[in-house]
Design a protein around this motif. Sequence first.
Motif, PDB file in Angstrom:
ATOM      1  N   GLY A 117       0.941  -1.081   0.114  1.00 26.81           N
ATOM      2  CA  GLY A 117       0.433   0.151  -0.127  1.00 26.81           C
ATOM      3  C   GLY A 117       0.370   1.149  -0.166  1.00 26.81           C
ATOM      4  O   GLY A 117       1.606   1.022   0.253  1.00 26.81           O
ATOM      5  N   LYS A 118       0.253   2.195  -0.133  1.00 21.34           N
ATOM      6  CA  LYS A 118       0.951   3.815  -0.282  1.00 21.34           C
ATOM      7  C   LYS A 118       0.771   4.636   0.729  1.00 21.34           C
ATOM      8  O   LYS A 118      -1.077   5.444   0.721  1.00 21.34           O
ATOM      9  N   ALA A 119       1.136   4.705   1.502  1.00 18.84           N
ATOM     10  CA  ALA A 119       0.978   6.109   1.895  1.00 18.84           C
ATOM     11  C   ALA A 119       1.720   7.290   1.979  1.00 18.84           C
ATOM     12  O   ALA A 119       2.730   7.670   1.685  1.00 18.84           O
ATOM     13  N   GLU A 120       1.062   8.268   1.801  1.00 17.74           N
ATOM     14  CA  GLU A 120       1.378   9.667   1.530  1.00 17.74           C
ATOM     15  C   GLU A 120       0.986  10.728   2.367  1.00 17.74           C
ATOM     16  O   GLU A 120       0.180  10.798   3.254  1.00 17.74           O
ATOM     17  N   VAL A 121       2.700  11.070   2.406  1.00 14.50           N
ATOM     18  CA  VAL A 121       1.850  12.938   3.471  1.00 14.50           C
ATOM     19  C   VAL A 121       2.754  13.390   2.722  1.00 14.50           C
ATOM     20  O   VAL A 121       3.571  13.972   1.651  1.00 14.50           O
ATOM     21  N   VAL A 122       1.990  15.027   3.683  1.00 11.16           N
ATOM     22  CA  VAL A 122       2.168  16.344   2.698  1.00 11.16           C
ATOM     23  C   VAL A 122       3.363  16.810   3.599  1.00 11.16           C
ATOM     24  O   VAL A 122       2.556  17.308   4.972  1.00 11.16           O
ATOM     25  N   ILE A 123       4.335  17.265   2.916  1.00 16.25           N
ATOM     26  CA  ILE A 123       4.729  18.448   4.135  1.00 16.25           C
ATOM     27  C   ILE A 123       5.347  19.456   3.697  1.00 16.25           C
ATOM     28  O   ILE A 123       5.543  19.897   2.652  1.00 16.25           O
ATOM     29  N   ALA A 124       4.345  20.752   4.999  1.00 11.89           N
ATOM     30  CA  ALA A 124       4.393  21.957   4.798  1.00 11.89           C
ATOM     31  C   ALA A 124       5.601  23.298   5.202  1.00 11.89           C
ATOM     32  O   ALA A 124       4.691  22.845   6.516  1.00 11.89           O
ATOM     33  N   ILE A 125       6.492  23.919   4.343  1.00 12.45           N
ATOM     34  CA  ILE A 125       6.919  24.974   5.383  1.00 12.45           C
ATOM     35  C   ILE A 125       6.004  26.572   6.187  1.00 12.45           C
ATOM     36  O   ILE A 125       6.044  26.601   4.821  1.00 12.45           O
ATOM     37  N   PRO A 126       6.371  26.231   6.895  1.00 10.20           N
ATOM     38  CA  PRO A 126       5.792  27.615   7.405  1.00 10.20           C
ATOM     39  C   PRO A 126       6.096  28.907   6.810  1.00 10.20           C
ATOM     40  O   PRO A 126       7.222  28.588   6.864  1.00 10.20           O
ATOM     41  N   LYS A 127       5.609  29.715   6.055  1.00  8.90           N
ATOM     42  CA  LYS A 127       6.711  31.031   5.360  1.00  8.90           C
ATOM     43  C   LYS A 127       7.600  31.249   6.751  1.00  8.90           C
ATOM     44  O   LYS A 127       8.418  32.585   6.497  1.00  8.90           O
ATOM     45  N   THR A 128       7.498  31.619   8.139  1.00 13.12           N
ATOM     46  CA  THR A 128       7.465  31.979   9.067  1.00 13.12           C
ATOM     47  C   THR A 128       8.866  31.391  10.126  1.00 13.12           C
ATOM     48  O   THR A 128       9.964  31.627  10.649  1.00 13.12           O
ATOM     49  N   ALA A 129       8.947  30.316   9.070  1.00 14.63           N
ATOM     50  CA  ALA A 129      10.245  29.089   9.296  1.00 14.63           C
ATOM     51  C   ALA A 129      11.934  29.595   9.774  1.00 14.63           C
ATOM     52  O   ALA A 129      12.286  30.481   8.937  1.00 14.63           O
ATOM     53  N   GLN A 130      12.049  29.627  10.559  1.00 20.04           N
ATOM     54  CA  GLN A 130      13.956  30.209  10.811  1.00 20.04           C
ATOM     55  C   GLN A 130      14.738  28.713   9.266  1.00 20.04           C
ATOM     56  O   GLN A 130      14.259  27.372   9.686  1.00 20.04           O
ATOM     57  N   PRO A 131      15.533  29.567   8.909  1.00 19.94           N
ATOM     58  CA  PRO A 131      16.543  28.199   7.814  1.00 19.94           C
ATOM     59  C   PRO A 131      16.922  27.481   9.287  1.00 19.94           C
ATOM     60  O   PRO A 131      17.553  27.907   9.748  1.00 19.94           O
ATOM     61  N   GLY A 132      17.839  26.789   9.045  1.00 24.90           N
ATOM     62  CA  GLY A 132      18.336  25.505   8.694  1.00 24.90           C
ATOM     63  C   GLY A 132      17.802  23.344   9.081  1.00 24.90           C
ATOM     64  O   GLY A 132      16.935  23.456   7.909  1.00 24.90           O
TER      65      GLY A 132
END
Length: 208
Positions: A117-132
């Motif tokens: 089976g396939k598990a799909e995950v969505v990774i969303a980075i906030p605009k306020t995220a700090q680099p790193g």
Amino acid sequence: STDYCYRELLKGVKEMKRMSFVFILIASIGFLANQVIAFSLRPAYLELEIKRGESQTKTLNVNNDAEKSILCQIAVSGFEVLSDGKQRFEEATADYSVAGWIKAKSAEFEVAGKSSGKAEVVIAIPKTAQPGDYFACVFAQTQAPSKAKTSQGQEINIAVNFRMGCVIRITVPGKIIAKKAQVSNIKVEMPLDKNKEEGIKVIATLAN
């Protein structure tokens, strides 16, 4: 005496019955575990670079090698490796965790026997995220049947959870700017001609 021998014989029979039941119980647990643990999650590690305000969808493969179907659940936690080599998941330091940035499209699904089976995950980075660099772990977990019967027909309750994880490392690109400036050098210039009214110059070099 005859009574003593008889009592010892009864004790031996009871002990054999107890050991036989324990063996059957262990065998049953092993059988059920084999039915459930015959699954795997791929890949085991992902390394991604995602800019602030952007998102990516990743697909994880859940393979079921058992004959029976399994109910698979997707969960996300933080991930951290301590200085002594131990790993933390649910209690990982929040500053480096992106567990809140990752969502499964389907939190629960069934995988038929001898299939994947396939598990799909969505990774969303906030605009306020700090680099790193940030970390998380996506788990595929399943549970053994809660009830089973021994070969003698006795019902037993079993609840064993199994889970496989995919560690995700996310790099948010950008320059890290210090929040506070520090004075790295101070230079004082005195007036050359004492007869002229000139002020004293103080030159400070700030490092941000």
